[in-house]
Scaffold this active site. Structure first.
Site, PDB file in Angstrom:
ATOM      1  N   ASN A   1      -1.801  -0.068   7.317  1.00 23.62           N
ATOM      2  CA  ASN A   1      -1.249  -1.389   7.632  1.00 23.62           C
ATOM      3  C   ASN A   1      -0.397  -1.992   6.507  1.00 23.62           C
ATOM      4  O   ASN A   1      -0.219  -3.205   6.428  1.00 23.62           O
ATOM      5  CB  ASN A   1      -2.347  -2.339   8.123  1.00 23.62           C
ATOM      6  CG  ASN A   1      -3.413  -2.609   7.087  1.00 23.62           C
ATOM      7  OD1 ASN A   1      -3.366  -2.048   5.993  1.00 23.62           O
ATOM      8  ND2 ASN A   1      -4.357  -3.473   7.412  1.00 23.62           N
TER       9      ASN A   1
ATOM     10  N   HIS B   1      -1.596  -5.516   1.498  1.00 22.19           N
ATOM     11  CA  HIS B   1      -2.830  -6.290   1.288  1.00 22.19           C
ATOM     12  C   HIS B   1      -2.466  -7.665   0.740  1.00 22.19           C
ATOM     13  O   HIS B   1      -1.541  -7.785  -0.057  1.00 22.19           O
ATOM     14  CB  HIS B   1      -3.729  -5.585   0.256  1.00 22.19           C
ATOM     15  CG  HIS B   1      -4.739  -6.497  -0.376  1.00 22.19           C
ATOM     16  ND1 HIS B   1      -5.932  -6.803   0.229  1.00 22.19           N
ATOM     17  CD2 HIS B   1      -4.717  -7.204  -1.534  1.00 22.19           C
ATOM     18  CE1 HIS B   1      -6.605  -7.656  -0.553  1.00 22.19           C
ATOM     19  NE2 HIS B   1      -5.883  -7.921  -1.629  1.00 22.19           N
TER      20      HIS B   1
ATOM     21  N   LYS C   1       0.838  -1.199   0.000  1.00 17.84           N
ATOM     22  CA  LYS C   1       0.000   0.000   0.000  1.00 17.84           C
ATOM     23  C   LYS C   1       0.881   1.261   0.000  1.00 17.84           C
ATOM     24  O   LYS C   1       2.104   1.166   0.214  1.00 17.84           O
ATOM     25  CB  LYS C   1      -0.935  -0.054   1.217  1.00 17.84           C
ATOM     26  CG  LYS C   1      -1.930  -1.236   1.152  1.00 17.84           C
ATOM     27  CD  LYS C   1      -2.786  -1.309   2.411  1.00 17.84           C
ATOM     28  CE  LYS C   1      -3.804  -2.445   2.342  1.00 17.84           C
ATOM     29  NZ  LYS C   1      -4.601  -2.562   3.591  1.00 17.84           N
TER      30      LYS C   1
ATOM     31  N   TYR D   1     -11.960  -2.879  -3.580  1.00 22.58           N
ATOM     32  CA  TYR D   1     -12.523  -3.026  -2.227  1.00 22.58           C
ATOM     33  C   TYR D   1     -14.061  -3.055  -2.233  1.00 22.58           C
ATOM     34  O   TYR D   1     -14.681  -2.743  -1.221  1.00 22.58           O
ATOM     35  CB  TYR D   1     -12.008  -1.912  -1.313  1.00 22.58           C
ATOM     36  CG  TYR D   1     -10.609  -2.171  -0.775  1.00 22.58           C
ATOM     37  CD1 TYR D   1     -10.331  -3.304  -0.010  1.00 22.58           C
ATOM     38  CD2 TYR D   1      -9.568  -1.280  -1.003  1.00 22.58           C
ATOM     39  CE1 TYR D   1      -9.061  -3.553   0.494  1.00 22.58           C
ATOM     40  CE2 TYR D   1      -8.288  -1.520  -0.499  1.00 22.58           C
ATOM     41  CZ  TYR D   1      -8.044  -2.658   0.246  1.00 22.58           C
ATOM     42  OH  TYR D   1      -6.801  -2.895   0.753  1.00 22.58           O
TER      43      TYR D   1
ATOM     44  N   GLU E   1      -8.762 -10.854  -8.042  1.00 21.23           N
ATOM     45  CA  GLU E   1      -7.866  -9.704  -7.884  1.00 21.23           C
ATOM     46  C   GLU E   1      -6.740  -9.737  -8.921  1.00 21.23           C
ATOM     47  O   GLU E   1      -6.355  -8.697  -9.454  1.00 21.23           O
ATOM     48  CB  GLU E   1      -7.321  -9.673  -6.448  1.00 21.23           C
ATOM     49  CG  GLU E   1      -8.429  -9.339  -5.449  1.00 21.23           C
ATOM     50  CD  GLU E   1      -8.000  -9.449  -3.988  1.00 21.23           C
ATOM     51  OE1 GLU E   1      -6.842  -9.809  -3.706  1.00 21.23           O
ATOM     52  OE2 GLU E   1      -8.851  -9.158  -3.117  1.00 21.23           O
TER      53      GLU E   1
HETATM   54  P1  RTP Z   1      -6.535  -6.341   3.124  1.00 25.47           P
HETATM   55  O1  RTP Z   1      -7.808  -6.617   2.350  1.00 25.47           O
HETATM   56  O2  RTP Z   1      -6.012  -4.949   2.947  1.00 25.47           O
HETATM   57  O3  RTP Z   1      -5.498  -7.414   2.977  1.00 25.47           O
HETATM   58  O4  RTP Z   1      -6.916  -6.395   4.634  1.00 25.47           O
HETATM   59  P2  RTP Z   1      -7.710  -7.495   5.420  1.00 25.47           P
HETATM   60  O5  RTP Z   1      -8.294  -8.534   4.501  1.00 25.47           O
HETATM   61  O6  RTP Z   1      -6.761  -7.974   6.462  1.00 25.47           O
HETATM   62  O7  RTP Z   1      -8.853  -6.627   6.047  1.00 25.47           O
HETATM   63  P3  RTP Z   1     -10.275  -6.172   5.470  1.00 25.47           P
HETATM   64  O8  RTP Z   1     -11.274  -6.416   6.533  1.00 25.47           O
HETATM   65  O9  RTP Z   1     -10.509  -6.725   4.097  1.00 25.47           O
HETATM   66  O10 RTP Z   1     -10.059  -4.613   5.371  1.00 25.47           O
HETATM   67  C1  RTP Z   1      -9.373  -4.056   4.289  1.00 25.47           C
HETATM   68  C2  RTP Z   1      -8.543  -2.910   4.776  1.00 25.47           C
HETATM   69  O11 RTP Z   1      -9.381  -1.886   5.267  1.00 25.47           O
HETATM   70  C3  RTP Z   1      -8.704  -1.168   6.288  1.00 25.47           C
HETATM   71  N1  RTP Z   1      -9.513  -1.180   7.487  1.00 25.47           N
HETATM   72  N2  RTP Z   1      -9.700  -0.110   8.206  1.00 25.47           N
HETATM   73  N3  RTP Z   1     -10.563   1.677  10.187  1.00 25.47           N
HETATM   74  C4  RTP Z   1     -10.944   0.410  10.270  1.00 25.47           C
HETATM   75  O12 RTP Z   1     -11.613  -0.025  11.165  1.00 25.47           O
HETATM   76  C5  RTP Z   1     -10.486  -0.490   9.218  1.00 25.47           C
HETATM   77  N4  RTP Z   1     -10.783  -1.771   9.138  1.00 25.47           N
HETATM   78  C6  RTP Z   1     -10.166  -2.215   8.011  1.00 25.47           C
HETATM   79  C7  RTP Z   1      -7.380  -1.860   6.524  1.00 25.47           C
HETATM   80  O13 RTP Z   1      -6.370  -1.163   5.778  1.00 25.47           O
HETATM   81  C8  RTP Z   1      -7.616  -3.239   5.940  1.00 25.47           C
HETATM   82  O14 RTP Z   1      -6.397  -3.832   5.532  1.00 25.47           O
END
Ligand code: RTP
Length: 148
Positions: free
Chosen positions: A112, A115, A9, A49, A126
């Site tokens: 973070n 991804h 990212k 997303y 993707e």
């Molecule tokens: P990613 O898709 O980025 O690999 O992350 P992930 O599966 O671990 O998490 P996901 O639930 O799909 O969320 C995607 C990205 O959204 C951001 N996020 N912000 N502010 C918040 O509460 C929050 N929750 C999620 C994070 O950057 C997360 O990686």
């Protein structure tokens, strides 16, 4: 062989973590099959997303992803989707174990660093979205030293 989509990212790019992140996947034994540094626009980030469009953090997430260049990658190897997520660590860096990318390099959930696809099905979607031009077909000579 299984493939996954990994994106560094904008914060990871700005902080100079590209080499460190690639090294972790490479040293594990996974093979790099696609790699590009690109800026994505709002529409593209929203498509990536799309599953999260109802979440309260969606707009902030899209702003974050379009705030600078990202590194889009395809990595290949046995169980690379699940193992890739382990290398990355938990979504919230507060919960990511030390030794994982987020555990070592991130503090805030909204910054973070990386991804990784969460399933083989997401990976297929993707990779098609991010690499419509296709990816390079090659196999590392180290293959017999990594797999029995
Ligand atoms: P990613 O898709 O980025 O690999 O992350 P992930 O599966 O671990 O998490 P996901 O639930 O799909 O969320 C995607 C990205 O959204 C951001 N996020 N912000 N502010 C918040 O509460 C929050 N929750 C999620 C994070 O950057 C997360 O990686």
């Amino acid at each position: 062989m299984e493939q996954t989509f990994i994106m560094i990212k904008p914060d990871g790019v700005q902080r100079g973590l590209i080499g460190e992140i690639i090294a972790r996947f490479e040293k594990k034994g996974f093979s790099l099959k696609g790699l590009k540094l690109i800026n994505v626009d709002r529409g593209f980030a929203e498509r990536h997303y799309a599953d999260l469009s109802a979440k309260p953090f969606f707009n902030g997430l899209v702003e974050y992803i379009i705030s600078g260049p990202v590194v889009a990658m395809v990595w290949e190897g046995k169980n690379v989707v699940v193992t890739g997520r382990k290398i990355i660590g938990a979504t919230n860096p507060a919960d990511s174990a030390p030794g994982t990318i987020r555990g070592d390099f991130a503090i805030a959930i909204g910054r973070n660093v990386i991804h990784g696809s969460d399933s083989v099905e997401s990976a297929t979607k993707e990779i098609a979205l991010w690499f419509p031009e296709g990816i390079v077909a090659w196999q590392s000579n180290a293959h017999p030293w990594i797999y029995e």
